[in-house]
Each structure stands twice: as C-alpha cells, then as structure tokens.
Design an enzyme around this catalytic site. Structure first.
Site, short mmCIF file in Angstrom:
data_model
loop_
_atom_site.label_atom_id
_atom_site.label_comp_id
_atom_site.label_asym_id
_atom_site.label_seq_id
_atom_site.Cartn_x
_atom_site.Cartn_y
_atom_site.Cartn_z
N SER A 77 23.83 13.56 -14.35
CA SER A 77 23.97 14.34 -15.59
C SER A 77 25.20 13.91 -16.39
O SER A 77 25.20 13.99 -17.62
CB SER A 77 24.02 15.84 -15.26
OG SER A 77 25.02 16.10 -14.30
N HIS A 110 19.75 5.91 -1.84
CA HIS A 110 20.35 7.03 -1.09
C HIS A 110 19.23 7.84 -0.45
O HIS A 110 18.55 8.61 -1.12
CB HIS A 110 21.16 7.87 -2.10
CG HIS A 110 21.85 9.05 -1.54
ND1 HIS A 110 22.43 10.02 -2.34
CD2 HIS A 110 22.06 9.46 -0.26
CE1 HIS A 110 22.96 10.95 -1.58
NE2 HIS A 110 22.75 10.65 -0.32
N MET A 154 17.95 10.68 1.41
CA MET A 154 18.22 12.06 1.87
C MET A 154 16.97 12.53 2.58
O MET A 154 16.21 13.36 2.09
CB MET A 154 18.57 12.95 0.67
CG MET A 154 19.97 12.67 0.13
SD MET A 154 20.22 13.33 -1.52
CE MET A 154 19.58 11.96 -2.48
N PHE A 179 20.14 18.22 -5.54
CA PHE A 179 19.89 18.45 -6.96
C PHE A 179 20.97 17.79 -7.80
O PHE A 179 22.13 17.72 -7.38
CB PHE A 179 19.87 19.96 -7.26
CG PHE A 179 18.84 20.69 -6.44
CD1 PHE A 179 17.51 20.71 -6.84
CD2 PHE A 179 19.19 21.29 -5.25
CE1 PHE A 179 16.54 21.33 -6.06
CE2 PHE A 179 18.23 21.91 -4.45
CZ PHE A 179 16.90 21.94 -4.87
N GLY A 225 28.49 15.70 -9.39
CA GLY A 225 29.43 16.35 -10.30
C GLY A 225 30.48 15.41 -10.89
O GLY A 225 31.53 15.85 -11.34
N ASP A 239 17.85 8.26 -5.77
CA ASP A 239 17.90 9.40 -4.85
C ASP A 239 16.53 9.69 -4.26
O ASP A 239 15.63 10.15 -4.95
CB ASP A 239 18.43 10.64 -5.59
CG ASP A 239 19.91 10.52 -5.88
OD1 ASP A 239 20.68 10.28 -4.94
OD2 ASP A 239 20.30 10.64 -7.07
N HIS A 268 21.51 3.90 -8.93
CA HIS A 268 21.51 4.79 -7.76
C HIS A 268 20.19 5.56 -7.72
O HIS A 268 19.80 6.21 -8.68
CB HIS A 268 22.69 5.76 -7.87
CG HIS A 268 22.87 6.66 -6.69
ND1 HIS A 268 23.50 6.28 -5.53
CD2 HIS A 268 22.48 7.94 -6.49
CE1 HIS A 268 23.51 7.28 -4.68
NE2 HIS A 268 22.89 8.32 -5.23
N MET A 317 29.57 12.77 -0.26
CA MET A 317 28.92 13.70 -1.19
C MET A 317 29.98 14.66 -1.70
O MET A 317 30.74 15.25 -0.93
CB MET A 317 27.82 14.50 -0.47
CG MET A 317 26.57 13.73 -0.12
SD MET A 317 25.76 12.89 -1.50
CE MET A 317 25.50 14.22 -2.66
N SER A 348 22.80 7.66 -11.57
CA SER A 348 21.71 8.18 -10.75
C SER A 348 20.51 8.48 -11.62
O SER A 348 20.59 9.29 -12.56
CB SER A 348 22.15 9.46 -10.04
OG SER A 348 20.99 10.16 -9.62
C1 DX5 Z 1 22.39 14.80 -5.36
C2 DX5 Z 1 22.18 13.33 -5.58
C3 DX5 Z 1 22.99 12.80 -6.68
C4 DX5 Z 1 22.69 13.42 -8.03
C5 DX5 Z 1 23.96 13.51 -8.79
O1 DX5 Z 1 21.76 15.19 -4.19
O2 DX5 Z 1 22.50 12.58 -4.43
O3 DX5 Z 1 22.93 11.38 -6.76
O4 DX5 Z 1 21.77 12.71 -8.79
O5 DX5 Z 1 23.75 14.20 -9.95
P1 DX5 Z 1 24.94 14.70 -10.86
O6 DX5 Z 1 25.75 13.50 -11.22
O7 DX5 Z 1 24.24 15.34 -12.02
O8 DX5 Z 1 25.74 15.69 -10.03
ZN ZN Z 2 22.70 10.35 -4.63
#
Ligand code: DX5
Ligand code: ZN
Length: 223
Positions: free
Chosen positions: A199, A67, A69, A144, A178, A36, A34, A138, A9
């Site tokens: 991350s 993705h 959102m 975040f 995560g 966001d 990916h 999810m 991501s």
């Molecule tokens: C969260 C996003 C994720 C995010 C994941 O709303 O959809 O794609 O970037 O980040 P990590 O892998 O750090 O949890």
């Molecule tokens: Zn995402």
C-alpha cells in the site's frame, strides 16, 4: 551495508491486470517484485499459486521475491522454483525441519530466505543463518496488506544486523509490512536493506516518485 533494494508487493495490485501493474512497477524503478503466496491455513487469506508466478516471470526481468505464507512449504519448493521464483521464502513457524527446507531451496538453485513473524525470536536463525541469502522480518502479522508497522520491530532489525555483522556474513535483511516513504529511512538506519511496500507504493499517485523518496531518505541517513 549491502545495497538498498525496493521490493513492491503485488498484493496491493489489480489482480485483473497483473502484467501491466508489474510492467509499471518495473518502469517506476523497483528492484524486486515481491509476491505474497497465502494458503488460507498458515495465514487467514488466500492469494496466488505457481501458475501466476509463471505468468509474472514472463512479465518482468526483475527478480521474483516469492514469500510463501503456507503450511508444509517443502511440498511446493520445486514448483515455485520451476515457475520462476528467484528468492524463495519459508516461514520458520511453518517448518519443523527448517534446516532441511533451506537446503531444499538451495539445491533448486534458488536464494533461500527465512521469514519470521513479529513474535518469533531471532534465535531460530542460529543454525541456518550461514545458509541464507536473506532474512525477512515481518513488521506486521502476515496475511493482509495495509496494516500498521509494529514499532517494536525496529530493535529486532538492529539486533539481526548486529548478529549478521558479528558472524562476518553478508545476509540481506528485508522488512515487510507497513513500510512507507516516511518510515523507510529509520528501518534502513536500523540495518534493513530490502524494503517491501504494498500500500505504501500502490496507494500513492506517482510510484516512481515514491520509490525515489524511499531511496533518498535512506541515502540521506547513510551520509
Ligand atoms: C503481508 C504481506 C506483505 C504485504 C505488505 O502479509 O507479506 O507483503 O503485501 O503490505 P503493506 O505494505 O500494505 O503493509
Ligand atoms: Zn510479503
């Protein structure tokens, strides 16, 4: 099991150097990029829109896993498709007419993905599953990067894989939030085959080694 894909991501990337970051992820062995997209309404954060997706399209040959959102995604599907999105996700929670939006994505020639927040039951998929290329579960509440994986999502992944198999379908299961090298294997064992990590990749010094470790953990379990 469908093939394993790693989808870094770019939410965790340096937005001032996105093309370089994507080139680095591509060289490190990513399968998808990916992306966001957040609108400040569906989730309490604001990120990027179609012009950035268009720029990413020029920066990599990898499929762009976009993705959304956002509220009212039906207003935006064509623009993301034209910008170069390969897979387009809509959140079930944002779509009172989910079946119609899925058909809209397919009619643009793109792969349709429905994303579910952690609390949303799998039953919302009952009458659209056959039309999907992938389901995104999810594993954090969206908005975040850098949040902790919600462990109750493991049985949800298992239940979805069982549902897909029981209908004789080939639908990918992506997990997002995560995901790290050290929990990738248990998610794959539960039935996920597309792993998003922000991350979990960006905060490590050697991205290629981290992506390889995710694949290795998953393969060890498959044996
Ligand atoms: C969260 C996003 C994720 C995010 C994941 O709303 O959809 O794609 O970037 O980040 P990590 O892998 O750090 O949890
Ligand atoms: Zn995402």
């Amino acid at each position: 099991m469908p093939p394993l894909r790693i989808a870094p991501s770019i939410l965790s990337a340096d937005f001032g150097r996105l093309a370089d970051e994507v080139a680095r992820l591509t060289a490190a062995g990513a399968d998808y990029i990916h992306v966001d997209v957040m609108d400040g309404h569906f989730v309490p954060n604001l990120t990027i829109g179609p012009p950035v997706v268009r720029a990413l399209r020029r920066a990599t040959h990898l499929p762009l896993d976009v993705h959304l959102m956002i509220e009212r995604p039906e207003m935006w599907i064509e623009r993301y498709a034209e910008a170069g999105a390969d897979l387009i996700h809509v959140h079930a929670e944002a779509c009172p007419h989910l079946h119609r939006v899925v058909q809209q994505i397919r009619s643009c020639g793109r792969r349709a993905v429905v994303a579910l927040n952690p609390h949303t039951p799998l039953s919302v998929l009952d009458y659209v599953l056959e039309d999907l290329s992938m389901v995104l579960l999810m594993t954090v509440n969206p908005g975040f990067g850098g949040q902790s994986f919600i462990p109750q999502m493991l049985p949800k992944v298992r239940a979805l894989r069982h549902l897909i198999a029981s209908r004789g379908l080939q639908v990918d299961i992506e997990v997002d939030g995560g995901i790290k090298a050290d929990n990738a294997a248990e998610l794959v064992a539960a039935g996920a085959n597309v792993l998003v990590a922000g991350s979990g990749i960006f905060d490590t010094p050697d991205w290629a080694a981290t992506i390889a470790a995710m694949r290795k953990g998953a393969q060890a379990l498959a044996r």
